[in-house]
Scaffold this active site. Structure first.
Site, PDB file in Angstrom:
ATOM      1  N   CYS A 160      65.544  -1.345   3.685  1.00  0.00           N
ATOM      2  CA  CYS A 160      66.469  -1.787   4.728  1.00  0.00           C
ATOM      3  C   CYS A 160      67.761  -0.971   4.676  1.00  0.00           C
ATOM      4  CB  CYS A 160      66.752  -3.278   4.601  1.00  0.00           C
ATOM      5  SG  CYS A 160      67.493  -3.795   3.032  1.00  0.00           S
ATOM      6  N   ARG A 180      63.980  -9.217  -4.298  1.00  0.00           N
ATOM      7  CA  ARG A 180      64.589  -9.343  -5.623  1.00  0.00           C
ATOM      8  C   ARG A 180      63.736  -8.673  -6.698  1.00  0.00           C
ATOM      9  NH1 ARG A 180      68.757 -13.086  -5.423  1.00  0.00           N
ATOM     10  NH2 ARG A 180      68.874 -14.196  -3.425  1.00  0.00           N
TER      11      ARG A 180
END
Length: 324
Positions: free
Chosen positions: A136, A173
């Site tokens: 991203c 994560r």
């Protein structure tokens, strides 16, 4: 294999990964794409919200991962597969799909195929069996690095991507290290910087803040003509990204200043140059198709993947028509 299209003339695709990114991509395809039709949604948790939503939307599903997809009757008509799982899972998924002639768009940091950032290098990789959508942060910032590099060589580029902690699911994560490595590599290979560095910040602020990115580029020229050309190039690139990510914008005007004599980055500039630092502040607000508007980091990833998938489908259809 021949391009498989639906009765509406759309190219059939599947999404593997029923988490935040996969589900948002599925909904984008359903709601906005005039080129793609989603034929299957694949996950590993039968109770996941993504699979439940797919079932409500009448999309065929399996909770048995890639093996389940290969057994689905819908698989025969699927031409392109988006993989929104994890870097670890992607290697096997890619191996099985490539062996069956499917094109793969990888939304994980695995980077088996070439990095692709749509406004920079998509057309150069339309023949690749697997393309990687970087990260991203990469999708948000690499267009800016490339825009600066198109005017004058970038000796060093550093990006800082700040995203709402709430927008980072377990997949994000688990892949933090891969995120920084993949993004830094793509800053060099796609953005054109001689050296690249990436930093990600998970912002726990409440209410959650939208994605914000800062791009620093060290260039070897500080004259006014170069500065004006850099600003114009960055502005044009922002407009190109906004074509498929409407919430992407400059947060402030592009800032360019001479690198001071005691600036440690100055040593990275070419010998004999008058280096300058270009700083670009960006903000990305999501379209809120499935995720909250603050999750611009996920929105730019799925929007870039959709852009790539549609362009690939159009190319495959054109080639099929030319040989028919």
């Amino acid at each position: 294999m021949a391009t498989a299209t639906s009765g509406t003339g759309k190219t059939k695709v599947a999404v593997i990964g029923s988490g935040n990114i996969g589900t948002d991509l599925m909904i984008k395809i359903l709601r906005t794409s005039e080129v793609l039709e989603i034929a299957a949604m694949v996950g590993i948790d039968a109770e996941s919200d993504g699979l439940a939503r797919a079932r409500r939307l009448k999309v065929a599903t399996t909770h048995e991962g890639i093996d389940g997809l290969l057994r689905m009757p819908e698989f025969d008509d699927i031409e392109i597969v988006f993989d929104a799982t994890s870097a670890g899972a992607h290697a096997r998924n890619d191996e099985l799909l490539r062996a069956r002639g499917r094109r793969v768009i990888d939304l994980t940091p695995a980077a088996i195929g070439p990095y692709v950032v749509p406004p920079v290098n998509l057309d150069a990789h339309l023949d690749a069996p697997n393309i990687n959508m970087v990260t991203c942060g990469g999708q948000a910032t690499i267009p800016i690095v490339a825009a600066v590099n198109a005017v004058t060589p970038v000796a060093y580029a550093e990006i800082v991507a700040s995203i709402a902690s709430k927008s980072a699911g377990p997949g994000t994560r688990a892949n933090i290290d891969e995120f920084t490595e993949t993004t830094a590599s793509a800053i060099e290979k796609v953005g054109g910087a001689a050296r690249g560095k990436a930093i990600i910040v998970l912002n726990p602020a409440e209410p959650p803040l939208v994605m914000r990115d800062t791009v620093y580029c060290l260039i070897g020229a500080s004259d006014q003509a170069t500065q004006d050309a850099v600003v114009a190039s960055v502005t044009r690139m922002v407009d190109r990204v906004r074509e498929y990510v409407p919430g992407y914008r400059l947060k402030q005007q592009v800032q360019i200043e001479e690198a001071s004599a005691d600036d440690p980055l100055r040593q990275l500039a070419p010998d004999g140059s008058e280096p300058a630092k270009v700083t670009v502040f960006l903000e990305v607000t999501g379209a809120a198709h499935y995720l909250p508007a603050y999750a611009g980091n996920l929105d730019i990833m799925t929007s870039a993947a959709l852009r790539a998938g549609e362009r690939l489908a159009q190319t495959l259809t054109q080639r099929e028509g030319a040989t028919a």
